[in-house]
Write a protein that holds these residues in place. Structure first.
Motif, PDB file in Angstrom:
ATOM      1  N   ARG A 137       0.807  -1.224   0.000  1.00  0.00           N
ATOM      2  CA  ARG A 137       0.000   0.000   0.000  1.00  0.00           C
ATOM      3  C   ARG A 137       0.838   1.270   0.000  1.00  0.00           C
ATOM      4  O   ARG A 137       0.571   2.214  -0.720  1.00  0.00           O
ATOM      5  N   GLU A 138       1.914   1.293   0.826  1.00  0.00           N
ATOM      6  CA  GLU A 138       2.678   2.540   0.937  1.00  0.00           C
ATOM      7  C   GLU A 138       3.462   2.851  -0.323  1.00  0.00           C
ATOM      8  O   GLU A 138       3.817   3.989  -0.581  1.00  0.00           O
ATOM      9  N   THR A 141       1.669   4.235  -6.174  1.00  0.00           N
ATOM     10  CA  THR A 141       1.405   5.657  -6.423  1.00  0.00           C
ATOM     11  C   THR A 141       0.122   5.877  -7.206  1.00  0.00           C
ATOM     12  O   THR A 141      -0.233   7.002  -7.502  1.00  0.00           O
ATOM     13  N   VAL A 162      -9.665   5.736   4.229  1.00  0.00           N
ATOM     14  CA  VAL A 162      -9.267   6.787   5.169  1.00  0.00           C
ATOM     15  C   VAL A 162      -9.155   6.191   6.574  1.00  0.00           C
ATOM     16  O   VAL A 162     -10.010   5.434   6.987  1.00  0.00           O
ATOM     17  N   LEU A 164      -8.367   6.878  10.842  1.00  0.00           N
ATOM     18  CA  LEU A 164      -8.653   7.879  11.867  1.00  0.00           C
ATOM     19  C   LEU A 164      -7.565   8.951  11.902  1.00  0.00           C
ATOM     20  O   LEU A 164      -7.836  10.125  12.104  1.00  0.00           O
ATOM     21  N   HIS A 166      -5.794  10.083   9.461  1.00  0.00           N
ATOM     22  CA  HIS A 166      -5.729  10.942   8.283  1.00  0.00           C
ATOM     23  C   HIS A 166      -7.034  11.649   7.972  1.00  0.00           C
ATOM     24  O   HIS A 166      -7.100  12.427   7.047  1.00  0.00           O
ATOM     25  N   TRP A 167      -8.087  11.373   8.733  1.00  0.00           N
ATOM     26  CA  TRP A 167      -9.376  11.983   8.432  1.00  0.00           C
ATOM     27  C   TRP A 167      -9.344  13.468   8.713  1.00  0.00           C
ATOM     28  O   TRP A 167      -8.729  13.928   9.681  1.00  0.00           O
ATOM     29  N   VAL A 168     -10.013  14.245   7.846  1.00  0.00           N
ATOM     30  CA  VAL A 168     -10.018  15.703   7.967  1.00  0.00           C
ATOM     31  C   VAL A 168     -11.459  16.190   7.925  1.00  0.00           C
ATOM     32  O   VAL A 168     -12.259  15.668   7.156  1.00  0.00           O
ATOM     33  N   PHE A 169     -11.766  17.172   8.721  1.00  0.00           N
ATOM     34  CA  PHE A 169     -13.097  17.774   8.661  1.00  0.00           C
ATOM     35  C   PHE A 169     -13.326  18.360   7.270  1.00  0.00           C
ATOM     36  O   PHE A 169     -12.425  18.971   6.698  1.00  0.00           O
ATOM     37  N   PRO A 170     -14.530  18.196   6.709  1.00  0.00           N
ATOM     38  CA  PRO A 170     -14.783  18.801   5.404  1.00  0.00           C
ATOM     39  C   PRO A 170     -14.856  20.318   5.532  1.00  0.00           C
ATOM     40  O   PRO A 170     -15.172  20.834   6.606  1.00  0.00           O
ATOM     41  N   LYS A 171     -14.574  21.008   4.432  1.00  0.00           N
ATOM     42  CA  LYS A 171     -14.651  22.469   4.464  1.00  0.00           C
ATOM     43  C   LYS A 171     -16.125  22.863   4.559  1.00  0.00           C
ATOM     44  O   LYS A 171     -16.951  22.301   3.857  1.00  0.00           O
ATOM     45  N   PRO A 172     -16.462  23.819   5.437  1.00  0.00           N
ATOM     46  CA  PRO A 172     -17.871  24.202   5.536  1.00  0.00           C
ATOM     47  C   PRO A 172     -18.367  24.806   4.233  1.00  0.00           C
ATOM     48  O   PRO A 172     -17.601  25.467   3.526  1.00  0.00           O
ATOM     49  N   ALA A 173     -19.637  24.599   3.912  1.00  0.00           N
ATOM     50  CA  ALA A 173     -20.193  25.179   2.697  1.00  0.00           C
ATOM     51  C   ALA A 173     -20.298  26.686   2.889  1.00  0.00           C
ATOM     52  O   ALA A 173     -20.651  27.152   3.961  1.00  0.00           O
TER      53      ALA A 173
ATOM     54  N   LEU B 101     -15.137   6.678  12.336  1.00  0.00           N
ATOM     55  CA  LEU B 101     -14.256   5.658  11.778  1.00  0.00           C
ATOM     56  C   LEU B 101     -13.886   4.639  12.848  1.00  0.00           C
ATOM     57  O   LEU B 101     -14.009   4.912  14.032  1.00  0.00           O
ATOM     58  N   GLN B 432     -14.155  25.146  12.151  1.00  0.00           N
ATOM     59  CA  GLN B 432     -14.139  24.074  11.161  1.00  0.00           C
ATOM     60  C   GLN B 432     -13.251  24.432   9.977  1.00  0.00           C
ATOM     61  O   GLN B 432     -12.538  23.587   9.450  1.00  0.00           O
ATOM     62  N   HIS B 436     -10.032  22.117   9.278  1.00  0.00           N
ATOM     63  CA  HIS B 436      -9.988  21.569   7.922  1.00  0.00           C
ATOM     64  C   HIS B 436      -8.676  21.950   7.248  1.00  0.00           C
ATOM     65  O   HIS B 436      -7.997  21.125   6.643  1.00  0.00           O
ATOM     66  N   ARG B 446       2.284  15.119   4.183  1.00  0.00           N
ATOM     67  CA  ARG B 446       2.386  13.682   3.971  1.00  0.00           C
ATOM     68  C   ARG B 446       2.601  13.371   2.499  1.00  0.00           C
ATOM     69  O   ARG B 446       3.395  12.509   2.141  1.00  0.00           O
ATOM     70  N   ARG B 450       5.659  11.489   0.716  1.00  0.00           N
ATOM     71  CA  ARG B 450       5.351  10.361  -0.137  1.00  0.00           C
ATOM     72  C   ARG B 450       6.001  10.508  -1.495  1.00  0.00           C
ATOM     73  O   ARG B 450       6.525   9.557  -2.059  1.00  0.00           O
TER      74      ARG B 450
END
Lengths: 175, 509, 368
Positions: A137-138, A141, A162, A164, A166-173, B101, B432, B436, B446, B450
């Motif tokens: 996996r690593e 490419t 994804v 835990l 590497h998870w990122v909050f989504p950008k607010p609308a 998750l 947020q 974000h 990262r 990589r």
């Protein structure tokens, strides 16, 4: 009246000559921009962009023959970096980033022919003759070169899951 | 306490001052103890740093306080069994995290006997060396219980090496609703003081300051009583402002020192520890007890009976709330921690972990969620920010994807404390945007690493191919030379044989 | 790694980051408080100038609201949130307060449309405009229609017999009836400029019989918003106590007008008006408390706002004293609005733990 014409003409000739001299004296051999752009590319020479290798793609981008969105493995980060380097404006929100993908071997279909092994530019596939192959996996490419080589279609591209960390909050609308 | 308008008029300081801190009546209710549930779920990552590594097997019987997972490296912490029972599973469960998750966790089925493992008690903990104290703290799996969950033993060792002078106990508890530290200070002041002294022993600190916000008069009185006559411990009463309990702000308020950016408090001779952590340290060093339970506040408009509960780690959030008396109505949001910096939970079937200072079941009015409007550039956020940043400008840049612009404005210094979003009249989710952007930047870093790795791997592959081709050519050349030599040897042997035959013939004839 | 049979990770639809609570501030509430603060002065002005002023006011506000509605529909944006926050009403109201009370209806409509369409919506709506919309509209009207925009009338309080009634007032505003010349009057600032240009000494000019009076209670010629400076001041103080505006901006504006005025008046009373005239006439109070404090067009930081306010005050004084127009507040505001991005770029708060330049601080010594 004539004094104005003469003085402006002389000025034009002198400045033009200066520019010509400068063009000779300060000439830059080659295009250092290509080197810098090449440095930004992933460097795996996967050929996904249609050019033979990252250097050729860098030259095309600098010449303007190729769009800066040409490299799928580079993702949005590469588009942003190229836009900054070349002074091109790009609407980041319109850039489609399929997200990082990696090749996955369906083990029931693999016959151990080693064809995919040989074309992987980063040696991400482990395996031997008549042994089931697997993708690290690593090291993968997402260049997709192996997918076409497989005679039994055992290789497929899947989004990298994804985790835990590497998870990122989504950008607010926006309002 | 000044009226808010006068406060605003005269000094207009950073932070926010909620009119109603919503801590009572929960803070005044006596502490309740949750009975042991049937199943406990212990994630291997309940702290900052590397996850712990399980050292037990499925089906194994363990005793209360037994090591279940060991720390991996220095920046890690151990996990212990909150009760005796059998390891039912080691697998993935939903993490107590906004994403929902999975996380690896050890599921423990309690056997009801609650049998302790043999504990290593010490008669006089103050006779121990500093290194021994730190070792015991590490063995007990203690992490910062204020919410940051930094491994405490590492903090002790770093601080000792940095020769810190001042230990500050954080009794601020500035978040609305939360009162677990308040409860601990009222109920166990001597234990906290002992823990602070042990930490001072372990780090070489010569003075101890206990910072308590002024909205906790009973806790102040209890701690003052517990430290009466002791010259080296001082109680500092702090103004009740959020985020007064934030490390940098606390240090500045108590000592007047500003911790430089990118530096740690140890670099200015200061160490900060939560009062709950201090109590856990006292228990670990004196009685050898590992960290297997904690006090937390259950509150919020949707909760029937808010209050403080001592809960075994690994208990499901649903069970904790049910024990307190259940929900009055369906909450709009379930939050782990305080309302300003807590995490939204996907549902209640997630476990309580070491950093859980509170469980809030909030109604829609309490969350104040409304559709956000455009930024009116009122700069209320600038006035509220405790770090002196420009939230409206950073958010404007992040909105259009200019992450580097946001970095240049100080995004790295953002605490994500939530003051800016709390005051924003347009209800813009400023925090947020910042988390974000920080996540995106971490992802970019990262990706860059990589890319470097990919380059190296591609180069290594080319080198491998060349090397193979070279070796093949050398092998072929060697074989050719070998064959040639053999041929020459055969030819020489044949020639020699012929000559011998000829000479023999010559002789014989 | 097997999944434990009790759980399956459930993806959460768009989770929210902290905070999960709010202080309760609302844009609409702020706008409503500002309108409330303007009400006493507006009602006084209605009474002082009669029904034509009332009609001008609602026509201007309607023009502003209609302009906003039109642009929102054109851009296919949701109407209710944008109109509901009251910013268009406030813009129209502030503009109405800066117009001559008996101006014709088309001045009000044109002003309202210019303010919301050209000074606000084309930039992207609330929060995006670089210039104060009411001031842009006022300046545009002043330059395009100088005569109606400088036709000042002496006050004609409503209770008087000769004051026009509701319908007569409407006729005046709609231009059906020509404005009687006898009512024309000059403002203090306008009078001073005229006399100075004629070479007369101010002290003598104001002592003479035909000089306009400027009593403290505000019954004098001028725009709707400048008559009762004291009621505007009261409204401004109300906003400060309520926390809607800070006290530093109004104080800086008033100081930057008052102190130079005082200084120059002491040097030569004949050529320069006293500080009290400067502070109590013209748009000074309205500008200091309601225009210079506009969130959108003023800088982000305290120091920046003070610089901005001082700039407005000084420029107003300069334009009034040496410029071609008797009143300079609108121009001064627009000029300083243009400076706001520059001020914001260079005046930034110091980040905790860093020097003013942005570098990390040196650690304080650990030696006891």
């Amino acid at each position: 009246m004539s004094a104005a014409i003469i003085s402006l003409t002389v000025l034009g000739i002198v400045l033009g000559a200066l520019l010509g001299v400068a063009a000779r004296v300060f000439r830059v051999e080659g295009n250092p921009l290509v080197e810098e752009v090449n440095g930004l590319m992933p460097g795996s020479n996967c050929g996904n962009c249609g050019y033979p290798g990252c250097r050729a793609a860098a030259e095309a981008v600098v010449k303007g023959e190729a769009a800066i969105t040409l490299c799928p493995p580079g993702g949005k980060a590469l588009v942003a970096a190229l836009a900054a380097k070349l002074g091109v404006s790009v609407d980041m929100n319109a850039v489609v980033d399929a997200g990082p993908r990696m090749a996955v071997v369906t083990e029931e279909l693999c016959i151990g022919c080693c064809r995919c092994l040989k074309v992987c530019p980063t040696d991400a596939i482990v395996g031997a003759a008549k042994q089931i192959h697997s993708v690290l996996r690593e090291a993968c490419t997402g260049c997709e070169k192996c997918v076409d080589r497989c005679p039994t279609e055992a290789l497929a591209m899947q989004p990298v899951p994804v985790t835990l960390q590497h998870w990122v909050f989504p950008k607010p609308a926006s309002a | 306490m000044m009226p808010a308008w006068l406060d605003r008029l005269l000094c207009n300081p950073w932070g926010v001052h909620p009119q109603d801190d919503r801590k009572r009546p929960a803070a005044d209710n006596p502490l309740r103890h949750m009975p042991m549930p049937d199943r406990l779920y212990l994630p291997v990552q309940q702290h900052l740093g590397a996850p712990a590594r399980p050292v037990v097997l499925v089906g194994q019987r363990v005793l209360k306080g037994q090591l279940l997972a060991e720390a991996q490296g220095n920046v890690s912490a151990a996990i212990h069994a909150p009760t005796s029972g059998t390891v039912a599973a080691i697998g993935e469960i939903t993490a107590p995290h906004a994403s929902g998750l999975p996380v690896l966790a050890i599921t423990l089925a309690a056997d009801g006997r609650d049998e302790w493992i043999a504990l290593d008690e010490v008669a006089d903990p103050f006779a121990l060396s500093a290194e021994e104290i730190a070792r015991r703290v590490a063995a007990a799996g203690i992490v910062g219980l204020g919410g940051a969950t930094f491994p405490s033993a590492l903090k002790l060792n770093v601080s000792r090496r940095a020769k810190i002078r001042t230990l500050i106990a954080n009794g601020g508890e500035c978040e609305p609703y939360l009162s677990c530290d308040d409860r601990l200070m009222r109920d166990e002041p001597e234990g906290i003081v002992e823990g602070l002294r042990l930490i001072a022993c372990a780090t070489g600190a010569t003075e101890i300051c206990i910072g308590i916000e002024e909205n906790k008069p009973e806790a102040i009185a209890a701690m003052k009583h517990a430290t009466r006559g002791q010259r080296d411990i001082e109680i500092h009463v702090l103004p009740a402002r959020y985020p007064m309990g934030s490390e940098k702000q606390l240090i500045q308020q108590v000592t007047g020192i500003e911790v430089p950016a990118d530096a740690r408090p140890a670099d200015v001779g200061v160490l900060v520890h939560n009062v709950g952590t201090a109590l856990a340290v006292a228990r670990a060093v004196r009685a050898g007890r590992p960290l297997i339970a904690r006090v937390l506040t259950v509150a919020g408009g949707a909760v029937a009976a808010p209050g403080n509960i001592e809960v075994p780690l690994g208990t499901l959030v649903d069970e904790v709330i049910a024990f307190t008396g259940g929900l009055r109505r369906e909450p709009a949001r379930l939050v782990m921690g305080g309302p300003m910096m807590g995490t939204q939970l996907p549902h209640g079937r997630v476990p309580v972990v070491k950093g859980t200072s509170g469980l809030l079941a909030l109604t829609a009015e309490e969350t104040g969620v409304r559709p956000s409007g455009p930024c009116v550039r009122c700069s209320s956020c600038v006035g509220a920010c405790p770090m002196g940043l420009l939230p409206l400008e950073m958010a404007a840049r992040i909105r259009v994807g200019d992450l580097d612009g946001a970095l240049a404005l100080g995004l790295k210094d953002c605490l994500a404390c939530g003051c800016c979003a709390w005051v924003c009249p347009s209800r813009i989710p400023l925090v947020q945007y910042f988390v974000h952007a920080k996540g995106d930047l971490a992802g970019r870093e990262r990706d860059r690493l990589r890319q470097e790795a990919t380059r190296k791997m591609a180069a290594a592959r080319l080198e491998r191919l060349e090397r193979e081709a070279r070796e093949k050519a050398e092998a072929a050349a060697r074989r050719k030379a070998e064959r040639a030599r053999q041929k020459a040897a055969e030819a020489a042997a044949a020639a020699a044989a012929a000559q011998t035959a000829a000479s023999e013939e010559g002789v014989s004839s | 790694m097997n999944r434990s049979e009790d759980f399956a990770p459930l993806p959460v639809e768009a989770p929210s980051a902290s905070p999960h609570a709010h202080g309760g501030a609302r844009v609409g509430r702020t706008m409503a408080l500002v309108c409330l603060a303007l009400t006493p002065a507006t009602l006084f002005a209605f009474w002082a100038f009669g029904w034509p002023a009332v009609h001008l006011w609602w026509i201007t506000v309607s023009g502003a609201v209609f302009g906003e509605l039109f642009c929102l529909k054109l851009a296919r944006r949701p109407v209710k949130p944008a109109l509901g926050d009251g910013s268009a009403v406030l813009t129209g109201w502030l503009l109405a307060l800066s117009l001559p009370p008996w101006a014709p209806w088309w001045i009000g409509v044109a002003g309202g449309l210019i303010a919301t369409v050209f000074a606000k919506q084309v930039f992207g709506g609330l929060g995006q405009n670089p210039f104060n919309p009411a001031m842009v509209a006022r300046v545009a009207l002043l330059i395009s229609f100088p005569v109606p925009m400088t036709f000042w009338v002496a006050p004609l309080p409503m209770h008087l017999a000769e004051a026009p009634g509701f319908v007569d007032g409407l006729r005046i505003t709609l231009g059906a009836v020509p404005l009687p010349d006898a009512l024309a009057s000059a403002t203090v600032l306008g009078f001073a400029k005229t006399e100075l240009s004629r070479g007369l000494d101010l002290v003598q000019a104001f002592a003479a019989g035909h000089a306009p009076a400027s009593p403290w209670h505000g019954l004098h010629a001028g725009s709707l918003g400048e008559t009762s400076a004291l009621l505007i001041l009261a409204g401004g103080l109300f906003l400060i106590v309520k926390g809607v505006i800070g006290w530093h901006i109004p104080l800086a504006v008033l100081a930057a007008i008052g102190l130079p005025a005082l200084l120059f008046h002491l040097i030569d009373p004949g050529r320069y008006l006293p500080a009290s005239s400067h502070l109590l006439s013209g748009a000074t109070m309205l500008g200091a408390f309601f225009i210079a404090t506009d969130y959108v067009t003023s800088p982000n930081t305290r120091l920046g706002q003070i610089l901005f306010a001082v700039g407005i005050g000084l420029l107003t004084f300069v334009i009034r004293t040496w410029g071609g127009y008797p009143e300079g507040m609108a121009f001064a505001v627009l000029l300083m609005n243009a400076m706001t991005p520059v001020i914001d770029r260079y005046v930034r708060p110091r980040i905790l733990g860093r020097t003013a330049a942005g570098k990390p601080l040196e650690p304080v010594g650990k030696e006891a």
